[in-house]
Design a protein around this motif. Sequence first.
Motif, PDB file in Angstrom:
ATOM      1  N   ASP A 118      34.169  37.832  40.393  1.00 57.73           N
ATOM      2  CA  ASP A 118      35.526  37.994  40.916  1.00 57.73           C
ATOM      3  C   ASP A 118      36.544  37.400  39.943  1.00 57.73           C
ATOM      4  N   GLN A 119      36.198  36.280  39.370  1.00 52.07           N
ATOM      5  CA  GLN A 119      37.033  35.702  38.306  1.00 52.07           C
ATOM      6  C   GLN A 119      37.223  36.707  37.183  1.00 52.07           C
ATOM      7  N   ARG A 157      39.482  39.515  38.016  1.00 49.60           N
ATOM      8  CA  ARG A 157      40.907  39.172  37.965  1.00 49.60           C
ATOM      9  C   ARG A 157      41.399  39.136  36.516  1.00 49.60           C
ATOM     10  N   THR A 199      41.668  42.560  35.091  1.00 51.78           N
ATOM     11  CA  THR A 199      42.806  43.258  35.665  1.00 51.78           C
ATOM     12  C   THR A 199      44.086  42.900  34.901  1.00 51.78           C
TER      13      THR A 199
END
Lengths: 148, 148
Positions: free
Chosen positions: B90-91, B94, B97
């Motif tokens: 998830d890090q 991000r 992104t």
Amino acid sequence: MKLLDIGEVAELCGLPASTLRFYEEKGLIASVGRRGLRRLFDGEALDRLSLIALGRSAGFSLDEIGDMLGLDGPPRIDRARLAERADELDQTIRRLTALSKALRHAAECPAPSHMECPTFNRLRRAAVARGREARSPAKRAPSPRSGS
Amino acid sequence: MKLLDIGEVAELCGLPASTLRFYEEKGLIASVGRRGLRRLFDGEALDRLSLIALGRSAGFSLDEIGDMLGLDGPPRIDRARLAERADELDQTIRRLTALSKALRHAAECPAPSHMECPTFNRLRRAAVARGREARSPAKRAPSPRSGS
DNA sequence: ATACGACTTCAAGTCCACTTGAGGTCAACC
DNA sequence: GGTTGACCTCAAGTGGACTTGAAGTCGTAT
């Protein structure tokens, strides 16, 4: 502007000095001169290093980054290539998102074997399917050196 | 159940036969027997290969995957580790992104040098900052073999 | 029966991004 | 002015994940 010793640059950017020498050898960064034998760097080196970190984390190889930054010289960036890579990154992001969900599900799902769990299998397929067309690995940013 | 030649498995999973032999040598997959010298695989190998692809794309090394799948044996998965890796993913997501946005901006922004563009610099910082604490590279799924 | 091509083994090679080691230099501090 | 420790160069080594090459085996189609 203050000139920096290789050790200071290393400190600031989190890379070992050996890597900075290696990057210099590849033409990715340049020192502005020497004090005796010692390299002196200025702020531009830090900018370039930050762009290099950016490129590495986008999955570009050092050679590709060299092409884009212009080996020794001002950055001249191939906009089409950037957009293309951004598209690829978006693909990767979607895949990793499915993957994260799959992992999280696998971590919680009580099914004895994940291969028997329809939810897991759906996510698994989603995560793997898109991987097929990937071009090259998207690595994380180089990890900080081990010590300290 | 139909038994598969290494070539058929290769075809189905998109990996070269040499890689399958390499995986077998590492204990990541196993053949169910031989016809003469030739390895015979069953569906389980395909399942494991799919889990291997999943793990690779999550950034696990082959050794880590071996640990999780149980070198030769039924998958026994460390749920805590999966959850942890999901958090890391998830890090990464991000970060990627921010990165994608930065690239897309760089591809469109008319500023002569990106280093002078505040938008780019903000995104650059966002993309690079988180990379500092990453543990190991998150690679894309192994690319299909070059031919065909 | 013979040829073919897909398989086999094992060792060695490749690629990328660095890292390490040996042996040397030298700027700065006491 | 001597010591120290951060710097220097150059060559070689590392690690992960495969790939390649040479030499041999063998199932299947003709």
